[in-house]
Design an enzyme around this catalytic site. Structure first.
Site, PDB file in Angstrom:
ATOM      1  N   SER A 123      11.483  -1.182   3.089  1.00 45.49           N
ATOM      2  CA  SER A 123      10.833   0.113   2.917  1.00 45.49           C
ATOM      3  C   SER A 123      11.525   1.192   3.726  1.00 45.49           C
ATOM      4  O   SER A 123      11.299   2.371   3.480  1.00 45.49           O
ATOM      5  CB  SER A 123       9.355   0.037   3.284  1.00 45.49           C
ATOM      6  OG  SER A 123       9.167  -0.695   4.443  1.00 45.49           O
ATOM      7  N   HIS A 144      11.428  -1.786  -4.438  1.00 44.87           N
ATOM      8  CA  HIS A 144      10.424  -1.494  -3.421  1.00 44.87           C
ATOM      9  C   HIS A 144       9.021  -1.482  -4.018  1.00 44.87           C
ATOM     10  O   HIS A 144       8.610  -0.516  -4.671  1.00 44.87           O
ATOM     11  CB  HIS A 144      10.746  -0.142  -2.754  1.00 44.87           C
ATOM     12  CG  HIS A 144       9.856   0.198  -1.609  1.00 44.87           C
ATOM     13  ND1 HIS A 144       9.406   1.474  -1.352  1.00 44.87           N
ATOM     14  CD2 HIS A 144       9.302  -0.581  -0.646  1.00 44.87           C
ATOM     15  CE1 HIS A 144       8.633   1.462  -0.287  1.00 44.87           C
ATOM     16  NE2 HIS A 144       8.556   0.224   0.158  1.00 44.87           N
ATOM     17  N   GLU A 156       9.718   1.346  -6.685  1.00 41.28           N
ATOM     18  CA  GLU A 156      10.892   2.219  -6.579  1.00 41.28           C
ATOM     19  C   GLU A 156      12.132   1.333  -6.740  1.00 41.28           C
ATOM     20  O   GLU A 156      12.327   0.401  -5.955  1.00 41.28           O
ATOM     21  CB  GLU A 156      10.908   2.923  -5.214  1.00 41.28           C
ATOM     22  CG  GLU A 156       9.779   3.938  -5.055  1.00 41.28           C
ATOM     23  CD  GLU A 156       9.717   4.575  -3.661  1.00 41.28           C
ATOM     24  OE1 GLU A 156       9.276   5.718  -3.563  1.00 41.28           O
ATOM     25  OE2 GLU A 156      10.094   3.917  -2.666  1.00 41.28           O
ATOM     26  N   ASN A 194       7.695   7.543   0.667  1.00 35.61           N
ATOM     27  CA  ASN A 194       7.591   7.673   2.122  1.00 35.61           C
ATOM     28  C   ASN A 194       8.232   8.944   2.649  1.00 35.61           C
ATOM     29  O   ASN A 194       8.038   9.318   3.798  1.00 35.61           O
ATOM     30  CB  ASN A 194       8.188   6.451   2.823  1.00 35.61           C
ATOM     31  CG  ASN A 194       7.185   5.308   2.846  1.00 35.61           C
ATOM     32  OD1 ASN A 194       5.976   5.526   2.769  1.00 35.61           O
ATOM     33  ND2 ASN A 194       7.692   4.090   2.922  1.00 35.61           N
TER      34      ASN A 194
HETATM   35  P1  NAI Z   1       5.462 -10.110   6.829  1.00 35.67           P
HETATM   36  O1  NAI Z   1       5.734 -10.096   8.284  1.00 35.67           O
HETATM   37  O2  NAI Z   1       4.065 -10.208   6.327  1.00 35.67           O
HETATM   38  O3  NAI Z   1       6.304 -11.286   6.145  1.00 35.67           O
HETATM   39  C1  NAI Z   1       7.674 -11.513   6.381  1.00 35.67           C
HETATM   40  C2  NAI Z   1       7.941 -12.996   6.143  1.00 35.67           C
HETATM   41  O4  NAI Z   1       9.351 -13.184   6.140  1.00 35.67           O
HETATM   42  C3  NAI Z   1       7.378 -13.901   7.230  1.00 35.67           C
HETATM   43  O5  NAI Z   1       6.601 -14.908   6.630  1.00 35.67           O
HETATM   44  C4  NAI Z   1       8.624 -14.473   7.910  1.00 35.67           C
HETATM   45  O6  NAI Z   1       8.444 -15.826   8.331  1.00 35.67           O
HETATM   46  C5  NAI Z   1       9.642 -14.394   6.809  1.00 35.67           C
HETATM   47  N1  NAI Z   1      11.020 -14.334   7.268  1.00 35.67           N
HETATM   48  C6  NAI Z   1      11.528 -13.639   8.312  1.00 35.67           C
HETATM   49  N2  NAI Z   1      12.869 -13.829   8.377  1.00 35.67           N
HETATM   50  C7  NAI Z   1      13.207 -14.646   7.360  1.00 35.67           C
HETATM   51  C8  NAI Z   1      14.443 -15.187   6.907  1.00 35.67           C
HETATM   52  N3  NAI Z   1      15.590 -14.921   7.521  1.00 35.67           N
HETATM   53  N4  NAI Z   1      14.424 -15.983   5.823  1.00 35.67           N
HETATM   54  C9  NAI Z   1      13.268 -16.289   5.189  1.00 35.67           C
HETATM   55  N5  NAI Z   1      12.065 -15.801   5.583  1.00 35.67           N
HETATM   56  C10 NAI Z   1      12.039 -14.986   6.649  1.00 35.67           C
HETATM   57  O7  NAI Z   1       6.167  -8.787   6.263  1.00 35.67           O
HETATM   58  P2  NAI Z   1       5.780  -7.919   4.965  1.00 35.67           P
HETATM   59  O8  NAI Z   1       4.784  -6.898   5.335  1.00 35.67           O
HETATM   60  O9  NAI Z   1       5.527  -8.829   3.847  1.00 35.67           O
HETATM   61  O10 NAI Z   1       7.159  -7.137   4.739  1.00 35.67           O
HETATM   62  C11 NAI Z   1       8.289  -7.751   4.207  1.00 35.67           C
HETATM   63  C12 NAI Z   1       9.284  -6.706   3.757  1.00 35.67           C
HETATM   64  O11 NAI Z   1       8.663  -5.839   2.810  1.00 35.67           O
HETATM   65  C13 NAI Z   1       9.831  -5.806   4.852  1.00 35.67           C
HETATM   66  O12 NAI Z   1      11.149  -5.482   4.544  1.00 35.67           O
HETATM   67  C14 NAI Z   1       8.935  -4.578   4.740  1.00 35.67           C
HETATM   68  O13 NAI Z   1       9.550  -3.412   5.242  1.00 35.67           O
HETATM   69  C15 NAI Z   1       8.754  -4.487   3.254  1.00 35.67           C
HETATM   70  N6  NAI Z   1       7.553  -3.773   2.793  1.00 35.67           N
HETATM   71  C16 NAI Z   1       6.354  -3.925   3.423  1.00 35.67           C
HETATM   72  C17 NAI Z   1       5.227  -3.259   2.949  1.00 35.67           C
HETATM   73  C18 NAI Z   1       3.888  -3.435   3.620  1.00 35.67           C
HETATM   74  O14 NAI Z   1       2.995  -2.608   3.356  1.00 35.67           O
HETATM   75  N7  NAI Z   1       3.683  -4.443   4.441  1.00 35.67           N
HETATM   76  C19 NAI Z   1       5.304  -2.370   1.765  1.00 35.67           C
HETATM   77  C20 NAI Z   1       6.594  -2.360   1.134  1.00 35.67           C
HETATM   78  C21 NAI Z   1       7.675  -3.007   1.666  1.00 35.67           C
END
Ligand code: NAI
Length: 516
Positions: A123, A144, A156, A194
């Site tokens: 994001s 996105h 997006e 954003n």
């Molecule tokens: P989260 O923290 O809930 O989940 C991330 C997951 O990725 C965790 O389960 C972690 O164990 C895993 N992980 C970390 N490094 C890893 C690797 N090298 N290989 C495999 N798995 C790995 O995070 P969330 O909120 O789901 O965000 C994920 C992505 O989505 C980020 O890039 C974030 O910026 C983006 N995003 C988040 C939004 C939100 O509202 N939370 C909205 C849109 C995009």
């Protein structure tokens, strides 16, 4: 370009809030999905979370039990990255760290087939930068999704500098086939939503800093008159000030400290105090047991008004005249500059200038301004401001007139463009800059703001409905009155007004190789 067919294997990496949601979306669309997470048991937990969510939909008769079973059966937990080698589309939703994402994509590149598309759900990171160093950066794009991914329609589709056009088109078609509303955009800080949404928070914080109105009043006015689902302060409390402040600060830094994105000291203080919003029990509002938000102070109506003189055309506020007339108020019309006159009070829609300035420029000393509304036919609450030169009682008279039309009013300080008009002008300005810079088309910017953050209207559509010239005037007044460069008007708005066009879009000129 057609969508990826259902027999294409989709891999989702990262099974957190976003990854699990995206896996569900792809499986619902009929793909077999491999879900992988580096955390032990995390992918399994993600799959179970999806099943629980689908169970709820079955219980509420939203989907059939067989549908749930079919979706779940299509989601498989992968135990290692190697298991993803047959994927035709890999969507990464791991931790928001450039170094980790880059190393993951380098590993993936060596693993998956030549034709596989690589997508990141980042994001805030640059898609271009994530792709740097890949042998074939052309096949990496941003995809996105918004949270929660199964519910939010917007996606997006983000092109980095090296992304191939056919990859973007394929992702657009695929997202459409998955029931989403994709928009195209270039990799720039904040992408569309954003970035364009920043003024919604920034102007509210700015109004608060200026003492224009209390928090609960600004929230209510933007909800009730602006038509936004939530006010900016309650929304920031919900998002969390740590998160919202960090996004603002990162966008500010990413745009080389352009004052348009300057963060607010008020929000920094909340973060410093640990008052992060709902999650910490206190932000702009208190959330401890039984705490009720303060009620906005409505102005008491003065003596009943039975007659009004309307001079000229009220523009978008003409519907008020019809409401007053329907309520039995006797209306006399004569030519003029667009004001309503009752005894001891002259009312005008805000054009950006303060009432104090307008009186100094020769308008009547009893001038009261009223704010913009999304729909004057239905609005029940408006903010109003009186000139410094006007007597305090002018507000009672104004409240009495609006009361006849079924409208309650709150007082705003005599600040340029009041609350709604100022917010809309600044949203439209940021949207116009986004279009000018070729980041996205005008219709995609509007669509993104409607479906990504539920705006009642796209900011550009809104500016067009108001009259672009009027929006430009508001921005020029704000710029002049505050001396703050954050209010400088987009040259796209000025150019559109100069060519007499009613529609904002990028026209003419050279297109760079990279323009979308
Ligand atoms: P989260 O923290 O809930 O989940 C991330 C997951 O990725 C965790 O389960 C972690 O164990 C895993 N992980 C970390 N490094 C890893 C690797 N090298 N290989 C495999 N798995 C790995 O995070 P969330 O909120 O789901 O965000 C994920 C992505 O989505 C980020 O890039 C974030 O910026 C983006 N995003 C988040 C939004 C939100 O509202 N939370 C909205 C849109 C995009």
């Amino acid at each position: 370009m057609s969508a990826l067919t259902k027999d294409v294997l989709v891999a989702v990496i990262g099974a957190g809030a976003m990854g699990a949601g995206i896996a569900q979306v792809a499986a619902q669309a009929g793909h077999h999905v491999l879900l992988y997470d580096v955390g032990s048991g995390a992918a399994q937990k993600g799959r179970e979370g999806i099943a629980i969510g689908l169970d709820r939909l079955v219980a509420r008769d939203k989907i059939k039990a067989e549908t749930r079973d079919a979706i779940i059966s299509r989601i498989e937990v992968a135990n290692s990255l190697d298991d993803l080698r047959d994927a035709g589309l890999v969507i990464e939703a791991i931790v928001e760290r450039l170094d980790i994402k880059r190393s993951l994509f380098r590993d993936l590149e060596a693993l998956v087939g030549e034709e596989a598309i690589l997508a990141t759900n980042t994001s805030s990171l640059s898609v271009t930068e994530i792709g740097q160093g890949l042998t074939k950066p052309g096949r990496l794009a941003g995809l996105h999704f918004f949270n929660p991914a199964p519910i939010m329609a917007l996606v997006e589709v983000v092109a980095g500098l090296a992304t191939d056009a056919h990859v973007i088109e394929s992702l657009i078609a695929t997202a459409q086939a998955w029931g989403k509303k994709p928009v195209r955009c270039k990799s720039t800080p904040g992408f569309i939503v954003n970035r364009v949404a920043r003024p919604f928070y920034a102007e509210a914080l700015r109004l608060l800093e200026e003492g224009a109105a209390p928090v609960e009043t600004i929230d209510m006015v933007l909800r009730e008159a602006g038509g936004f689902r939530m006010g900016p302060f309650e929304l920031m409390d919900l998002i969390g000030h740590d998160v919202n402040f960090a996004v603002t600060a990162s966008v500010f830094k990413a745009y080389f400290e352009d004052p348009r994105f300057r963060p607010s000291l008020i929000q920094q203080e909340l973060v410093a105090a640990g008052w992060l919003g709902r999650k910490s029990g206190r932000g702009f509002y208190r959330y401890a047991d039984g705490a009720k938000p303060p009620e906005p102070q409505f102005l008491a109506a003065g003596a009943r008004v039975d007659h009004v003189l309307i001079e000229g055309d009220l523009g978008p506020a003409e519907a008020l005249a019809r409401r007053l007339s329907a309520a039995g108020v006797d209306i006399t019309r004569q030519p003029g500059v667009g004001v309503l006159k009752i005894r001891s009070c002259t009312l005008a829609p805000s054009d950006g200038r303060t009432a104090t300035q307008r009186v100094a420029q020769g308008e009547p000393a009893d001038l009261v301004l009223f704010d913009l509304a999304l729909d004057y036919k239905a609005v029940k609450t408006l903010s109003i401001a009186r000139a410094d030169q006007a007597d305090a009682s002018t507000l009672d008279h104004a409240a009495a007139l609006f009361a006849r039309g079924g409208i309650k009013v709150v007082q705003c300080d005599d600040t340029p463009a009041l609350i709604v008009l100022r917010t809309i002008a600044m949203l439209a300005n940021e949207a116009a800059e986004t279009v000018l810079q070729g980041v996205a088309t005008a219709s995609d910017v509007d669509a993104a703001m409607r479906s990504g953050v539920n705006y009642p209207r796209g900011p550009l559509e809104w500016a067009q409905a108001l009259g672009i010239e009027r929006v430009l005037d508001v921005l020029d007044v704000l710029h002049q009155d505050t001396g703050d460069d954050r209010y400088r008007a987009s040259q796209l708005l000025r150019r559109t007004v100069r060519r007499g066009d009613a529609h904002i879009d990028r026209k003419g000129g050279a297109t760079t190789r990279n323009a979308q």
